[in-house]
Design a protein around this motif. Sequence first.
Motif, PDB file in Angstrom:
ATOM      1  N   GLY A 149       9.609   0.713   9.159  1.00  0.00           N
ATOM      2  CA  GLY A 149       8.288   0.105   9.063  1.00  0.00           C
ATOM      3  C   GLY A 149       7.506   0.419   7.812  1.00  0.00           C
ATOM      4  O   GLY A 149       6.317   0.116   7.737  1.00  0.00           O
ATOM      5  N   VAL A 150       8.157   1.023   6.802  1.00  0.00           N
ATOM      6  CA  VAL A 150       7.415   1.389   5.615  1.00  0.00           C
ATOM      7  C   VAL A 150       7.368   0.249   4.595  1.00  0.00           C
ATOM      8  O   VAL A 150       6.616   0.312   3.622  1.00  0.00           O
ATOM      9  CB  VAL A 150       8.027   2.666   4.989  1.00  0.00           C
ATOM     10  CG1 VAL A 150       9.267   2.327   4.164  1.00  0.00           C
ATOM     11  CG2 VAL A 150       7.014   3.423   4.154  1.00  0.00           C
ATOM     12  N   GLY A 151       8.176  -0.810   4.809  1.00  0.00           N
ATOM     13  CA  GLY A 151       8.104  -1.979   3.941  1.00  0.00           C
ATOM     14  C   GLY A 151       9.340  -2.256   3.116  1.00  0.00           C
ATOM     15  O   GLY A 151       9.244  -2.888   2.065  1.00  0.00           O
ATOM     16  N   ILE A 194       0.846  -1.189   0.000  1.00  0.00           N
ATOM     17  CA  ILE A 194       0.000   0.000   0.000  1.00  0.00           C
ATOM     18  C   ILE A 194       0.886   1.245   0.000  1.00  0.00           C
ATOM     19  O   ILE A 194       1.948   1.288   0.628  1.00  0.00           O
ATOM     20  CB  ILE A 194      -0.950   0.024   1.212  1.00  0.00           C
ATOM     21  CG1 ILE A 194      -0.157   0.026   2.530  1.00  0.00           C
ATOM     22  CG2 ILE A 194      -1.905  -1.133   1.170  1.00  0.00           C
ATOM     23  CD1 ILE A 194      -1.020   0.220   3.762  1.00  0.00           C
ATOM     24  N   GLY A 195       0.461   2.239  -0.737  1.00  0.00           N
ATOM     25  CA  GLY A 195       1.144   3.527  -0.728  1.00  0.00           C
ATOM     26  C   GLY A 195       2.412   3.607  -1.534  1.00  0.00           C
ATOM     27  O   GLY A 195       3.136   4.600  -1.435  1.00  0.00           O
ATOM     28  N   GLN A 196       2.737   2.599  -2.355  1.00  0.00           N
ATOM     29  CA  GLN A 196       3.988   2.588  -3.124  1.00  0.00           C
ATOM     30  C   GLN A 196       3.707   2.361  -4.606  1.00  0.00           C
ATOM     31  O   GLN A 196       4.416   1.625  -5.283  1.00  0.00           O
ATOM     32  CB  GLN A 196       4.942   1.508  -2.584  1.00  0.00           C
ATOM     33  CG  GLN A 196       5.128   1.485  -1.094  1.00  0.00           C
ATOM     34  CD  GLN A 196       5.715   2.780  -0.548  1.00  0.00           C
ATOM     35  OE1 GLN A 196       6.348   3.540  -1.276  1.00  0.00           O
ATOM     36  NE2 GLN A 196       5.495   3.040   0.736  1.00  0.00           N
ATOM     37  N   ALA A 199       4.074   4.220  -7.261  1.00  0.00           N
ATOM     38  CA  ALA A 199       5.093   4.663  -8.214  1.00  0.00           C
ATOM     39  C   ALA A 199       6.183   3.615  -8.377  1.00  0.00           C
ATOM     40  O   ALA A 199       6.612   3.313  -9.505  1.00  0.00           O
ATOM     41  CB  ALA A 199       5.695   5.991  -7.755  1.00  0.00           C
ATOM     42  N   MET A 200       6.638   3.041  -7.289  1.00  0.00           N
ATOM     43  CA  MET A 200       7.672   2.010  -7.362  1.00  0.00           C
ATOM     44  C   MET A 200       7.146   0.763  -8.068  1.00  0.00           C
ATOM     45  O   MET A 200       7.848   0.169  -8.914  1.00  0.00           O
ATOM     46  CB  MET A 200       8.151   1.653  -5.955  1.00  0.00           C
ATOM     47  CG  MET A 200       9.223   0.570  -5.916  1.00  0.00           C
ATOM     48  SD  MET A 200       9.513  -0.081  -4.263  1.00  0.00           S
ATOM     49  CE  MET A 200       7.961  -0.914  -3.938  1.00  0.00           C
ATOM     50  N   VAL A 201       5.950   0.354  -7.751  1.00  0.00           N
ATOM     51  CA  VAL A 201       5.373  -0.849  -8.360  1.00  0.00           C
ATOM     52  C   VAL A 201       5.245  -0.672  -9.869  1.00  0.00           C
ATOM     53  O   VAL A 201       5.554  -1.577 -10.650  1.00  0.00           O
ATOM     54  CB  VAL A 201       4.021  -1.178  -7.708  1.00  0.00           C
ATOM     55  CG1 VAL A 201       3.344  -2.336  -8.445  1.00  0.00           C
ATOM     56  CG2 VAL A 201       4.203  -1.522  -6.232  1.00  0.00           C
ATOM     57  N   THR A 202       4.790   0.496 -10.304  1.00  0.00           N
ATOM     58  CA  THR A 202       4.647   0.749 -11.744  1.00  0.00           C
ATOM     59  C   THR A 202       5.988   0.690 -12.445  1.00  0.00           C
ATOM     60  O   THR A 202       6.119   0.098 -13.536  1.00  0.00           O
ATOM     61  CB  THR A 202       3.993   2.122 -11.962  1.00  0.00           C
ATOM     62  OG1 THR A 202       2.716   2.141 -11.335  1.00  0.00           O
ATOM     63  CG2 THR A 202       3.833   2.415 -13.442  1.00  0.00           C
ATOM     64  N   GLU A 259       0.098   7.423   3.526  1.00  0.00           N
ATOM     65  CA  GLU A 259      -0.779   8.502   3.967  1.00  0.00           C
ATOM     66  C   GLU A 259      -1.790   8.003   4.995  1.00  0.00           C
ATOM     67  O   GLU A 259      -2.187   6.833   5.000  1.00  0.00           O
ATOM     68  CB  GLU A 259      -1.493   9.108   2.761  1.00  0.00           C
ATOM     69  CG  GLU A 259      -0.537   9.768   1.764  1.00  0.00           C
ATOM     70  CD  GLU A 259      -1.271  10.325   0.566  1.00  0.00           C
ATOM     71  OE1 GLU A 259      -2.488  10.065   0.448  1.00  0.00           O
ATOM     72  OE2 GLU A 259      -0.638  11.023  -0.245  1.00  0.00           O
ATOM     73  N   GLN A 260      -2.211   8.929   5.846  1.00  0.00           N
ATOM     74  CA  GLN A 260      -3.085   8.571   6.966  1.00  0.00           C
ATOM     75  C   GLN A 260      -4.405   7.937   6.523  1.00  0.00           C
ATOM     76  O   GLN A 260      -4.805   6.908   7.090  1.00  0.00           O
ATOM     77  CB  GLN A 260      -3.347   9.827   7.815  1.00  0.00           C
ATOM     78  CG  GLN A 260      -4.192   9.578   9.043  1.00  0.00           C
ATOM     79  CD  GLN A 260      -4.319  10.826   9.895  1.00  0.00           C
ATOM     80  OE1 GLN A 260      -3.422  11.645   9.978  1.00  0.00           O
ATOM     81  NE2 GLN A 260      -5.481  10.979  10.531  1.00  0.00           N
ATOM     82  N   PRO A 261      -5.126   8.472   5.522  1.00  0.00           N
ATOM     83  CA  PRO A 261      -6.372   7.806   5.111  1.00  0.00           C
ATOM     84  C   PRO A 261      -6.151   6.397   4.581  1.00  0.00           C
ATOM     85  O   PRO A 261      -6.964   5.509   4.824  1.00  0.00           O
ATOM     86  CB  PRO A 261      -6.922   8.738   4.029  1.00  0.00           C
ATOM     87  CG  PRO A 261      -6.286  10.064   4.285  1.00  0.00           C
ATOM     88  CD  PRO A 261      -4.934   9.749   4.804  1.00  0.00           C
TER      89      PRO A 261
END
Length: 604
Positions: free
Chosen positions: A69-71, A40-42, A44-47, A204-206
């Motif tokens: 802890g961001v992965g 989740i939240g990455q 740009a890297m995955v693309t 991001e928080q949401p």
Amino acid sequence: MAKKKSDASDGVEGSGGLEPTKPYVVLARKYRPATFDDLIGQSAMVTTLRNAFASGRIAQGYMLTGVRGVGKTTTARILARALNYEAPGYDKPTIDMPGLGAHCKDIMEGRHPDVLEMDAASNTGVDNIREIIESSQYTPLVARTKVFLIDEVHMLSKGAFNALLKTLEEPPAHVRFIFATTEIRKVPVTVLSRCQRFDLRRVEQPVLAEHFQKIVGAEGASADADALQLIARAAEGSVRDGLSILDQAIAMGEGHVTAAKVRDMLGLADRARIFDLAECLFRGDVAGALQGLSSLHRDGAEAAEVVSDLAEAVHAIARVKAVGEEPAGEGLTAEEKARLKDLAGRLSMPYLSRAWQMLVKGFEETARAPNPRVAAEMVLIRLAYTSDLPTPDELIRALGGGTVSARRPALPAGDGGGAADQRQPLNSRAAAQVAESFDDEAGDAFEFDDGEPIGDDEDDGESPSAFPVANPRSFEEVIALTSAKRDVKLTIHLEDHVSLVKFDAAAGSIDLFLFPEAPPELPNELREKLNAWTNRRWVVLLSKEAGAPAVGAVRRQREAAELESLKAHPAVRAVLEAFPDAKIAEVRRITGRDTDTDSESEAV
């Protein structure tokens, strides 16, 4: 045998001895992503990786960096899995992995013989890197690619980095390197230039709150939306930190996570109460602000965190005022958005900017103070007492002869304040403040008529006519006030060592040019004493060019002219001729005589 059977049957309470107890796995490990689709939240890297794998442009080294802890390690394992993915219909590296391949489980569990993980924090030397270099010369045992995954790579020694450079630049075709670090600045540029770098973003928080909601449902628990927002906010973009907090919150709430329990667990302040505290500060309510801080502290909130939350509230108000509600409202409830919008409409951006600076400075003071609560109280007192100070732009307008805003916002309260942008002449406001000050502190009965104080005749023997100097309307009255206060040194400086450039009684501003004899601290001394003597705010500015001549010089010139005029009088001239050694020592102005002229003088 009977003994062994008894041991087996007693191993699990309530299971009848049929199954062993499974160890509990924390949420951060249990819900660790296994594919790039789970990250989740990455995006740009995955693309980028998906396009690179599809075109066969796979680098020999990858550098993953980001906060804790961001992965990073999880992404490294998924990448190693993608490089070695083998399944029916898949015979080359791919990002799309519909199911478990031949090597996937062992790689994700960190026990595959061709995916070697090393913690650089405990293996920092050249010998450890030499083992990797020697191992890289051999082909993989069972997989397609041999992957070396080095975590916390910035911990390697300088010699270890140098030993790795050649192999990293030209590795064997079957070798790939994946590095992870939280301190990218400590990694040598020579290593970075040989890798493709990916900066993993804070989530991001949401997005975090939505992710936590799914996990809560999978765990068979329940959670309030506000509670998940609090956990996501406390995680600061770290998925692992957030899951650790969520794990603890589920245990504390016995399966139901509430915002109140999360606040108690983390020592957080209720955001609604923070807004209440902020409103007290904005309207200058010191007692209410201190009571609010005491209440938050009593309920477990740390003093420094309260100051930090106040700064965040000011920032949120400023964002709403600058860009509107929608861009600034991520992670906020509807009630909080409405409250922010209301505050943003009543507070000016210069005031919010000043409040932000004071709170940031105050947070530093509170964090290092021996008694954080006392330091926080002083921060709130300063902020409350500056709530009605004019902003720089208003001060400039005031110096130009205009009026200034009464900066203390009239927020909802029982004190019956007016509109936030209500404007009034500064001297009238000062008069009201003086009245309030005398009424509260001295207990004397004073009334004000058009800004002028009127006192009774019994106050230290002075008549009401002696009071105009308490609200000087000219520079001469300022000097008269310093003389009445028996400040001889200041009076001499004002009479002989300064040049008046501009005096604005309504705005309470004095613009002076200092002669060389004047001390540099004179403006500050004059401002502070005028503030104390007149119970209103004064501004003393310095000009680069002189204005009017010094008051003392003008007075002496006038007295000299009067003296020469008296000497030319026939009667005085006759006296001086009759007594050649006589001289005029002093000229006294006669008052209270019924004369045809405005004033008479006599020579002594």
